[in-house]
Design an enzyme around this catalytic site. Structure first.
Site, PDB file in Angstrom:
ATOM      1  NE  ARG A  38     -30.628 -39.493 -88.229  1.00 43.02           N
ATOM      2  CZ  ARG A  38     -30.282 -38.913 -87.072  1.00 43.02           C
ATOM      3  NH1 ARG A  38     -29.336 -39.448 -86.335  1.00 43.02           N
ATOM      4  NH2 ARG A  38     -30.848 -37.819 -86.684  1.00 43.02           N
ATOM      5  NE  ARG A  42     -23.071 -39.358 -88.160  1.00 44.98           N
ATOM      6  CZ  ARG A  42     -23.137 -38.636 -87.047  1.00 44.98           C
ATOM      7  NH1 ARG A  42     -22.146 -37.841 -86.712  1.00 44.98           N
ATOM      8  NH2 ARG A  42     -24.187 -38.715 -86.256  1.00 44.98           N
ATOM      9  CG  ASP A  87     -31.800 -32.726 -89.548  1.00 41.37           C
ATOM     10  OD1 ASP A  87     -31.148 -33.749 -89.304  1.00 41.37           O
ATOM     11  OD2 ASP A  87     -32.261 -31.982 -88.656  1.00 41.37           O
TER      12      ASP A  87
END
Ligand code: CP3
Length: 368
Positions: A38, A42, A87
Site C-alpha cells: 500500500r 491514502r 486491486d
C-alpha cells in the site's frame, strides 16, 4: 501476448536499480531493498487529491491514473520497487460479479455467492485480455514512465482470499459464511478455487507480458484458516499458480520472481518455502530468526515490521529496523512491513523507515 501464446518483448527503458530483483533471487546486493505494501495509498496527500471525488474502481480502470498513483510514492521515497496501483477484487469483477467500493465501508458485493448453485452465475472462460486489459495497459504505461528507476511488481489475490470476499460480500471478522462453504460444500469450494486459479494464472501471465518484472500473490485471509484447512484449500492452489505461471514463462525464456504473502499463516511457513516461489512474505507476528531457520535458506524473505511501528518516533523506527535487519540478515532479504500502510500514517515516518533500511544495511554489508 500474441495469439499463439508467446510473450513478446517490448521496448522498455533499461533497468537502473535491480537490487530488489537480485535480493529476490538470493544474490548479493549493496543494500537491502525496501518497498511497502500500500505504498500508493491514502497516507499520501497527493494520492488523496488524485483520487478525490472519483469512484475507486473507475480509478482502477484508468491506466493514466493508475500510472500516476504508482509513481507518486517513488517521487518522495527511495523505494527499490513499485507496485502497480490496482486491486485484488478486479478478478471477481472479470468473472461477472458486481463489486463496489463503498467509502467508509470498504469493498462490497451487492450479490455475493450464497449457495453452490450460484457458481453458475460466474464466467468460467474469462478472456483476461478483454476483461482486465485495462490493468495490462496500466502496467505497460507505468513500465515506460518509471524510466527504469526500479522494477514494477504486478499482483493478484490468491484463490481462497478472493473466494472469501465473493461469499462474504465484503470484509468480515469471522469469515464464517466463506468457511461454512469449506465444511458444508467442500467439492463446490474446490470447484470455485479451481475456477479462480485458472483466471489468476492467465491474469499473471498477462501482467508479465505487459511488463511486470515481479509478481506478488496476496493470500490476505490465510490466517482465518487452520493448518489443516490451509493445506487443503489454500496451499495447493498457491502451488498450482506458481508452477503453471513458471512453466509458461520458462517456455518463453522469461524468469520473473514470484512472492507469496500468506498473512497470519505461521504454520504454513515451511510449506510456503517449498512452493516454487522465490520469496515468502511475512507478517509481523513471526520472529525473523525463526522464519530463517524454518525456511532453511531455501527462499528469500520479505517483511515484516509491524505497520504500527511507524507511529513511533523516528529514532525508535531506526532501532526497530536495525533489529529486524539483524534478525533476517542482509542476504536474500527484502524489507517491507508485515501488512499495508494505514491512511493515518505520517509520510515522514515512512521516509525514516526507508532511510533506516538503506543506511543500516549498507553498514552491515560493508562490515561483512
Ligand atoms: O500500493 C499498493 O500496495 C498497490 C495497490 C493495492 C491496492 N489494493 C490499492 C487500494 C494493492 C496491492 C491492493 C490489494 C488488496 N486489495 C488486498 C490485498 C492486500 C491486503 O491488504 O491484504 C486486499 C485485501 C484488497 C481489498 C481492498 N481494497 C480493501 C480491504 C480495501 C480497503 C477499503 C477501505 O475503505 O479501507 C481496498 C481499497 C484500496 N485498494 C485502497 C487502495 C489504495 C484504499 C481505498 C481508496 O484509495 O479509496
Amino acid at each position: 501476448m500474441s495469439k499463439d501464446g508467446l510473450i513478446l518483448p517490448k521496448d522498455f527503458p533499461q533497468l537502473l536499480n535491480d537490487t530488489f530483483l537480485r535480493a529476490a533471487r538470493g544474490e548479493e546486493t549493496e543494500h537491502v531493498p525496501v518497498w511497502c505494501m500500500r505504498q500508493a495509498g491514502r497516507y499520501l496527500p497527493e494520492f488523496r487529491e488524485t483520487r478525490a471525488g472519483k469512484d475507486f474502481f473507475e480509478t482502477c480502470r484508468s491506466p493514466e491514473t493508475c500510472c500516476e498513483l504508482t509513481l507518486q510514492p517513488l517521487r518522495r521515497f527511495a523505494f527499490d520497487a513499485a507496485i502497480i496501483f490496482s486491486d485484488i477484487l478486479v478478478v471477481p469483477q472479470a468473472m461477472g460479479m458486481d463489486v463496489q467500493m463503498v467509502p467508509g465501508k470498504g469493498p462490497t458485493f451487492p450479490e455475493p455467492l450464497k449457495e453452490p448453485e450460484d457458481l453458475q452465475r460466474l464466467q468460467t472462460k474469462v478472456d483476461v485480455g478483454k476483461e482486465l486489459g485495462y490493468v495490462f495497459k496500466a502496467i505497460t504505461l507505468t513500465r515506460h514512465k518509471i524510466e527504469g528507476k526500479v522494477p514494477l511488481i504486478g499482483f493478484t489475490g490468491a484463490p481462497w482470499t478472493l473466494m472469501s470476499y465473493m461469499i462474504e460480500g465484503g470484509g468480515s471478522n469471522t469469515h464464517s459464511k466463506a468457511k461454512r462453504w469449506l465444511y458444508r460444500h467442500p467439492e463446490s469450494s474446490h470447484m470455485l478455487l479451481r475456477m479462480l486459479t485458472d483466471v489468476i494464472v492467465e491474469y499473471l501471465l498477462g501482467q508479465v507480458a505487459a511488463g511486470a518484472q515481479a509478481l506478488q500473490v496476496f493470500e490476505s485471509h490465510a490466517g482465518i484458516l487452520g493448518p489443516v484447512e490451509f493445506k487443503e484449500f489454500s496451499l495447493p492452489y498457491l502451488r498450482d499458480i506458481a508452477h503453471r505461471v513458471k512453466d509458461k514463462l520458462k517456455e518463453a525464456g522469461q524468469d520473473v520472481p514470484m512472492i507469496v504473502f500468506a498473512k497470519d499463516a505461521h504454520y504454513g511457513v515451511e510449506d510456503l518455502s517449498q512452493s516454487n516461489y522465490e520469496v515468502v512474505g511475512l507478517d509481523w507476528t513471526i520472529d525473523p530468526r525463526s522464519a530463517r531457520e524454518r525456511t532453511g535458506g531455501k527462499v528469500s524473505l520479505q517483511g515484516n515490521m509491524d505497520p504500527c511501528a511507524l507511529y513511533a518516533p523516528k529514532e525508535q523506527i531506526s532501532d526497530i529496523v536495525k533489529r529486524m535487519l539483524e534478525g533476517f540478515g542482509t542476504r536474500g532479504y527484502i524489507a517491507n512491513l508485515g501488512h499495508g500502510l494505514y491512511p493515518d500514517m505520517d509520510p515522514e515516518n515512512v521516509g525514516a523507515f526507508v532511510e533506516a533500511v538503506h543506511q543500516h544495511s549498507k553498514q552491515m554489508i560493508k562490515q561483512m
